[in-house]
Enzyme design. Sequence first.
Site, PDB file in Angstrom:
ATOM      1  N   ASP A  19     -92.517  -3.787 -91.176  1.00 20.83           N
ATOM      2  CA  ASP A  19     -93.242  -2.552 -90.885  1.00 20.83           C
ATOM      3  C   ASP A  19     -94.081  -2.127 -92.090  1.00 20.83           C
ATOM      4  OD1 ASP A  19     -94.050  -0.405 -89.403  1.00 20.83           O
ATOM      5  OD2 ASP A  19     -92.223   0.762 -89.669  1.00 20.83           O
ATOM      6  N   GLY A  20     -95.167  -1.426 -91.826  1.00 21.69           N
ATOM      7  CA  GLY A  20     -95.955  -0.811 -92.893  1.00 21.69           C
ATOM      8  C   GLY A  20     -97.271  -1.517 -93.212  1.00 21.69           C
ATOM      9  N   ARG A  32    -106.827  -1.798 -90.808  1.00 25.27           N
ATOM     10  CA  ARG A  32    -105.427  -2.147 -90.515  1.00 25.27           C
ATOM     11  C   ARG A  32    -105.230  -3.665 -90.434  1.00 25.27           C
ATOM     12  NH1 ARG A  32    -101.972   1.445 -88.502  1.00 25.27           N
ATOM     13  NH2 ARG A  32    -100.998  -0.116 -87.202  1.00 25.27           N
ATOM     14  N   HIS A  36    -102.387  -6.561 -91.743  1.00 23.78           N
ATOM     15  CA  HIS A  36    -101.709  -7.620 -90.974  1.00 23.78           C
ATOM     16  C   HIS A  36    -101.942  -8.990 -91.626  1.00 23.78           C
ATOM     17  CE1 HIS A  36    -100.613  -4.685 -88.083  1.00 23.78           C
ATOM     18  NE2 HIS A  36    -101.798  -4.550 -87.527  1.00 23.78           N
ATOM     19  N   ARG A  70    -101.324  -0.792 -78.360  1.00 21.15           N
ATOM     20  CA  ARG A  70    -102.278  -0.533 -79.453  1.00 21.15           C
ATOM     21  C   ARG A  70    -103.708  -0.790 -78.965  1.00 21.15           C
ATOM     22  NH1 ARG A  70     -99.599  -1.954 -85.266  1.00 21.15           N
ATOM     23  NH2 ARG A  70     -97.649  -0.896 -84.829  1.00 21.15           N
ATOM     24  N   LEU A 130     -84.460 -24.224 -92.619  1.00 21.48           N
ATOM     25  CA  LEU A 130     -84.479 -22.903 -91.974  1.00 21.48           C
ATOM     26  C   LEU A 130     -85.050 -22.970 -90.550  1.00 21.48           C
ATOM     27  CD1 LEU A 130     -84.409 -19.691 -92.414  1.00 21.48           C
ATOM     28  CD2 LEU A 130     -86.855 -19.934 -92.872  1.00 21.48           C
ATOM     29  N   ARG A 187     -85.373  -3.794 -92.860  1.00 16.84           N
ATOM     30  CA  ARG A 187     -86.546  -3.078 -92.322  1.00 16.84           C
ATOM     31  C   ARG A 187     -87.369  -2.557 -93.492  1.00 16.84           C
ATOM     32  NH1 ARG A 187     -87.813   0.399 -87.009  1.00 16.84           N
ATOM     33  NH2 ARG A 187     -89.974   0.727 -87.585  1.00 16.84           N
TER      34      ARG A 187
HETATM   35  C1  FPP Z   1     -96.005  -3.459 -88.422  1.00 16.97           C
HETATM   36  O1  FPP Z   1     -96.991  -2.824 -89.160  1.00 16.97           O
HETATM   37  C2  FPP Z   1     -96.303  -4.818 -88.113  1.00 16.97           C
HETATM   38  C3  FPP Z   1     -96.667  -5.325 -86.892  1.00 16.97           C
HETATM   39  C4  FPP Z   1     -96.894  -4.513 -85.706  1.00 16.97           C
HETATM   40  C5  FPP Z   1     -96.871  -6.731 -86.659  1.00 16.97           C
HETATM   41  C6  FPP Z   1     -96.325  -7.681 -87.656  1.00 16.97           C
HETATM   42  C7  FPP Z   1     -97.327  -8.694 -87.870  1.00 16.97           C
HETATM   43  C8  FPP Z   1     -97.523  -9.395 -89.003  1.00 16.97           C
HETATM   44  C9  FPP Z   1     -96.642  -9.305 -90.166  1.00 16.97           C
HETATM   45  C10 FPP Z   1     -98.663 -10.328 -89.154  1.00 16.97           C
HETATM   46  C11 FPP Z   1     -98.741 -11.444 -88.199  1.00 16.97           C
HETATM   47  C12 FPP Z   1     -97.455 -12.147 -87.957  1.00 16.97           C
HETATM   48  C13 FPP Z   1     -97.268 -13.460 -88.068  1.00 16.97           C
HETATM   49  C14 FPP Z   1     -95.992 -14.057 -87.711  1.00 16.97           C
HETATM   50  C15 FPP Z   1     -98.328 -14.341 -88.566  1.00 16.97           C
HETATM   51  P1  FPP Z   1     -97.678  -1.536 -88.543  1.00 16.97           P
HETATM   52  O2  FPP Z   1     -99.016  -1.938 -88.064  1.00 16.97           O
HETATM   53  O3  FPP Z   1     -96.802  -0.923 -87.508  1.00 16.97           O
HETATM   54  O4  FPP Z   1     -97.759  -0.633 -89.809  1.00 16.97           O
HETATM   55  P2  FPP Z   1     -97.765   0.961 -89.851  1.00 16.97           P
HETATM   56  O5  FPP Z   1     -96.449   1.422 -89.283  1.00 16.97           O
HETATM   57  O6  FPP Z   1     -97.903   1.254 -91.300  1.00 16.97           O
HETATM   58  O7  FPP Z   1     -98.953   1.407 -89.033  1.00 16.97           O
END
Ligand code: FPP
Length: 239
Positions: A19-20, A32, A36, A70, A130, A187
């Site tokens: 998250d984050g 954003r 990612h 989203r 893994l 988390r």
């Molecule tokens: C949360 O951050 C993250 C996600 C919704 C998606 C997780 C995706 C990745 C780590 C990148 C792609 C994954 C792979 C496996 C290549 P958020 O957008 O909810 O952050 P926020 O809460 O700060 O808005």
Amino acid sequence: MPPTEDLKNVPRHIAIIMDGNGRWAKERGLPRTEGHRQGAETVRRVSEGCNELGVEFLTLYAFSSENWKRPKREVDALMKLLELFLRQKTPEMQEQNIRLQAIGRLHDLPESCQAQLHRSIESTSQNTGLTLILALSYGGREEIVDGVKSLIESVERGHLDKGMIDIDVFGKHLYTRYYPDPDLLIRTSGEMRLSNFLLWQLSYTEFFITEKFWPDFGKDDLVEAVRAYGKRHRRFGAV
Ligand code: FPP
């Protein structure tokens, strides 16, 4: 990798709510999607770290059932990023002996993404290090509903007697039937909630919450989480 000789008890299975990414990007005045993109780099780093520590399974919450709500632009960018990640990192997974797996309603993903996912799963299927499990279009409640449907089907087809259904049998109808339950849940970015992740499987899992945003999470943070886990006394409800 920081020193790890003192690590007593390495978890067999780590699950992570990443998250984050959005907040990380916002703090830097970036879109954003850049968060990612950095988050995908963290996935690479943390998978490598878990492999080095001898963790057997790592489950990452990469895209939840709710994430479809989203803006389309962000969903499209995440799907593209996932496909690119798989295409670019599969050779690296091969080199590191990492086996890729996925859980969730995978048929919801765009077709090219599904095709790449299946190619990456297939080409790493013989690896013995893994097991990296990506939770994609995943929801814990949805998984339980799918499990109930699968159980009913087994009963209706005469493969299973209703009286035989217990916790173990039910577990065999979940997406995670091939994996042990997570020992440690991490988390990032400080939130104290499960967000519909592995509701059944986290019943006795130890939690480690860090304030760090996912793009900033490093191997040192992973080691800190494993060290904290090593100090816990797991009693599974007994005394
Ligand atoms: C949360 O951050 C993250 C996600 C919704 C998606 C997780 C995706 C990745 C780590 C990148 C792609 C994954 C792979 C496996 C290549 P958020 O957008 O909810 O952050 P926020 O809460 O700060 O808005």
